[in-house]
Write a protein that holds these residues in place. Sequence first.
Motif: not given
Length: 130
Positions: A11, A38, A40, A88-89, A91, A125-129
């Motif tokens: 994250l 990737r 999504a 965020p995109e 993610t 998993l890559v999560t960009v807030s």
Amino acid sequence: EVQLVESGGGLVQAGGSLRLSCATSGFTFDDYAIGWFRQAPGKEREGVSCKSVRDGNTYYADSVKGRFTISRDNAKNTVYLQMNSLKPEDTAVYYCAADCLRGLYYSGGYYWNTGFLELWGQGTLVTVSA
């Protein structure tokens, strides 16, 4: 046994950076271009980047060009994806795959037909807030 093992996901806040690693074994690393893909949620898997072994050329999807950098460490049989200025995109679950030049095509930018690829890792998993 052929293995590709991704690591380094997590994250991160928008604008941040991550470095993904793809450790490989069970095949001759120098014989294969290794790339990153990737997927999504709710979307198809797409190509991100690929690095040729023969000429060292690198290929990036337009969406990551200038922000992501692919590299190889032949001594460690490992490929990296340095991801900067994350959005965020970005993610998604990120996968590495061998023989990434297969299915690569150009249509105003670089794209991959992922159906041509057979050797995949399990993903990270890559999560960009925001």
